[in-house]
Design an enzyme around this catalytic site. Structure first.
Site, PDB file in Angstrom:
ATOM      1  N   HIS A  66       0.830  -1.203   0.000  1.00 28.31           N
ATOM      2  CA  HIS A  66       0.000   0.000   0.000  1.00 28.31           C
ATOM      3  C   HIS A  66       0.868   1.258   0.000  1.00 28.31           C
ATOM      4  O   HIS A  66       0.578   2.235  -0.697  1.00 28.31           O
ATOM      5  CB  HIS A  66      -0.914  -0.032   1.234  1.00 28.31           C
ATOM      6  CG  HIS A  66      -1.697   1.218   1.455  1.00 28.31           C
ATOM      7  ND1 HIS A  66      -1.302   2.187   2.347  1.00 28.31           N
ATOM      8  CD2 HIS A  66      -2.845   1.674   0.893  1.00 28.31           C
ATOM      9  CE1 HIS A  66      -2.172   3.173   2.341  1.00 28.31           C
ATOM     10  NE2 HIS A  66      -3.124   2.887   1.472  1.00 28.31           N
ATOM     11  N   GLU A  69       2.160   1.823  -3.444  1.00 23.65           N
ATOM     12  CA  GLU A  69       1.110   2.394  -4.312  1.00 23.65           C
ATOM     13  C   GLU A  69       1.055   3.911  -4.164  1.00 23.65           C
ATOM     14  O   GLU A  69       0.985   4.653  -5.153  1.00 23.65           O
ATOM     15  CB  GLU A  69      -0.236   1.776  -3.958  1.00 23.65           C
ATOM     16  CG  GLU A  69      -1.428   2.389  -4.665  1.00 23.65           C
ATOM     17  CD  GLU A  69      -2.618   2.603  -3.752  1.00 23.65           C
ATOM     18  OE1 GLU A  69      -3.127   3.743  -3.707  1.00 23.65           O
ATOM     19  OE2 GLU A  69      -3.017   1.641  -3.074  1.00 23.65           O
ATOM     20  N   HIS A  70       1.089   4.393  -2.917  1.00 26.48           N
ATOM     21  CA  HIS A  70       1.063   5.836  -2.676  1.00 26.48           C
ATOM     22  C   HIS A  70       2.252   6.524  -3.331  1.00 26.48           C
ATOM     23  O   HIS A  70       2.102   7.567  -3.977  1.00 26.48           O
ATOM     24  CB  HIS A  70       1.105   6.103  -1.166  1.00 26.48           C
ATOM     25  CG  HIS A  70      -0.242   6.151  -0.521  1.00 26.48           C
ATOM     26  ND1 HIS A  70      -0.696   7.232   0.193  1.00 26.48           N
ATOM     27  CD2 HIS A  70      -1.238   5.240  -0.484  1.00 26.48           C
ATOM     28  CE1 HIS A  70      -1.913   6.997   0.640  1.00 26.48           C
ATOM     29  NE2 HIS A  70      -2.262   5.774   0.256  1.00 26.48           N
ATOM     30  N   GLU A 141      -4.097   7.864   7.692  1.00 24.38           N
ATOM     31  CA  GLU A 141      -5.054   6.962   7.044  1.00 24.38           C
ATOM     32  C   GLU A 141      -5.305   5.728   7.904  1.00 24.38           C
ATOM     33  O   GLU A 141      -6.450   5.282   8.052  1.00 24.38           O
ATOM     34  CB  GLU A 141      -4.510   6.555   5.671  1.00 24.38           C
ATOM     35  CG  GLU A 141      -5.458   5.688   4.865  1.00 24.38           C
ATOM     36  CD  GLU A 141      -4.916   5.339   3.481  1.00 24.38           C
ATOM     37  OE1 GLU A 141      -5.380   4.323   2.918  1.00 24.38           O
ATOM     38  OE2 GLU A 141      -4.038   6.058   2.975  1.00 24.38           O
TER      39      GLU A 141
END
Length: 432
Positions: A66, A69-70, A141
């Site tokens: 993840h 991905e960012h 997040e």
């Protein structure tokens, strides 16, 4: 380029595996104005321990897929979102347990947008400074999801069903785990999992397949990639004895939330792509027979106040795991959990599990499927999720029509066992 015609769907799917290993799917839809491009790697949050053949196993911090991905959207020259915006496109990305996908949608400048998608995903740029900056953003997040009751309910269940498997860890990781991520970690995971041979490109919309394929081929031919190597992924071995049958936690919720899950074990799965897709379809149909919103069980539980409109269930079958889960907000959580368990364990004796109801549900499933094909967004997002080897989203109608009652009973006999079940509850905090 291979062409497969789905005559009953009036669809033509073009496929080719390029020299670098990239698999390309192109689906022309001339009647639509919009085009979607989706670039996906077979790499998700659970892939935190891996190796190439003959090399030492590597363990990386949780949440790195993840995090990667960012970071892919940030380049030395600026944020790639701005480039898509300049080209009149919207872009997005998402990370799941098993995949990471990048996508755009646009009505024009399709070639420029498609090449932008390919180029930014295939040109990583990480520095220690930008990695440190991102940690604070992702930590926020993570905290947001920690405050989300439904998210906590689901992962509480996963912790009971998969206590050792990385599936029980939040896709974004933890604040502590992401703090350990370095730029070198990101480059290592990128070089391992973002090789074209581990990726799929899917383009759907108002496009010419030959022209679109030539854009992709020319783009890929200009780039250098390492040799194709097989990736080995490692997961803990677990049995039903590892399952934690029940746990709960308190949270700021107005009513209790309860969930029951049933875990399958990979070694017992049917062998072969078609057999697994049939199994998933049969299992979904069986659960609809038992607890779908037109079933007697659903209506009874609703009328008795054991469930409300929040009730739902799902069956997932993905690389490395498969499971069913059932959840609801309920003022009677223990009664809810026992009712669901009893229904599942006695599925073979349920009067609604019969040929007539199955045929009705198959027609309903096919109707929803055909309706969904009117959405390019659905096709784009669902295509890679429904890839079972050589079988695609468009092979599903044939599978649905072929399911017999015995297939549903066999699926139930395989999965629905008490020793494979776990429960989890979220309870309101006591008022002081």
């Amino acid at each position: 380029m291979n062409k497969k015609v789905y005559s009953t769907l009036n669809e033509k799917l073009y496929t080719e595996v390029l020299d670098n290993g990239l698999t390309v799917f192109i689906l022309p839809k001339r009647e639509f104005h919009k085009t979607y491009g989706l670039f996906s790697t077979n790499y998700g949050s659970i892939d935190n321990e891996f190796a190439y053949q003959g090399e030492k196993r590597k363990k990386v911090p949780d949440g790195i897929a993840h995090f990667l991905e960012h970071k892919m959207f940030e380049k030395k020259e600026g944020d790639i979102f701005q480039e898509f915006g300049r080209l009149g496109a919207s872009a997005n990305a998402f990370t799941s347990f098993t995949k990471t996908s990048y996508l755009f949608s646009a009505t024009d400048h399709i070639k420029d947008n498609l090449l932008t998608l390919l180029d930014f995903v295939q040109a990583p740029y990480f520095t220690p400074e930008t990695v440190e900056k991102e940690k604070g953003i992702i930590a926020q997040e993570i905290q947001m999801y920690q405050d989300n009751p439904d998210w906590q309910l689901f992962f509480g269940l996963l912790q009971n069903l998969y206590p050792k498997h990385p599936l029980h860890i939040d896709i974004a990781g933890t604040v502590n785990s992401i703090d350990k991520i370095t730029a070198d970690d990101l480059y290592e995971c990128y070089q391992t999992f973002y090789h074209p041979s581990n990726m799929i490109l899917f383009v759907v919309g108002n496009i010419d397949p030959q022209e679109t394929m030539s854009w992709v081929k020319n783009n890929q031919a200009e780039k250098n990639f390492t040799d194709i190597r097989e990736i080995y992924r490692y997961f803990p071995q677990e049995t039903t004895f590892d399952i934690n049958s029940y746990s709960s936690k308190t949270m700021s919720v107005s009513r209790p939330k309860a969930t029951l899950g049933v875990r399958g074990f990979q070694e017992n799965l049917p062998k072969g792509d078609k057999a697994q897709l049939r199994f998933r379809t049969a299992m979904n149909l069986l659960l609809q027979l038992l607890l779908g919103n037109t079933s007697k069980n659903y209506l009874r539980l609703y009328q008795e106040g054991i469930i409300d409109d929040s009730f739902g269930f799902d069956f997932s079958l993905e690389r490395s795991f498969h499971m069913a889960d059932f959840s609801s907000d309920t003022g009677r959580p223990e009664e809810f959990l026992q009712e669901i368990e009893d229904i599942l364990l006695n599925f073979a004796n349920e009067e609604e599990v019969n040929e007539e109801n199955l045929e009705r549900l198959k027609k309903k499933m096919l109707g929803k499927y055909f309706q969904s094909l009117n959405s390019l967004e659905f096709i784009a997002n669902q295509f890679t999720q429904d890839l079972f080897g050589t079988l695609t989203l468009f092979d599903l109608p044939e599978i649905i029509r072929s399911i017999q009652l015995q297939d549903c009973l066999d699926a139930g006999n395989y999965l629905l066992k008490k020793e494979a079940m776990a429960r989890f509850c979220l309870k309101p905090e006591k008022e002081v």
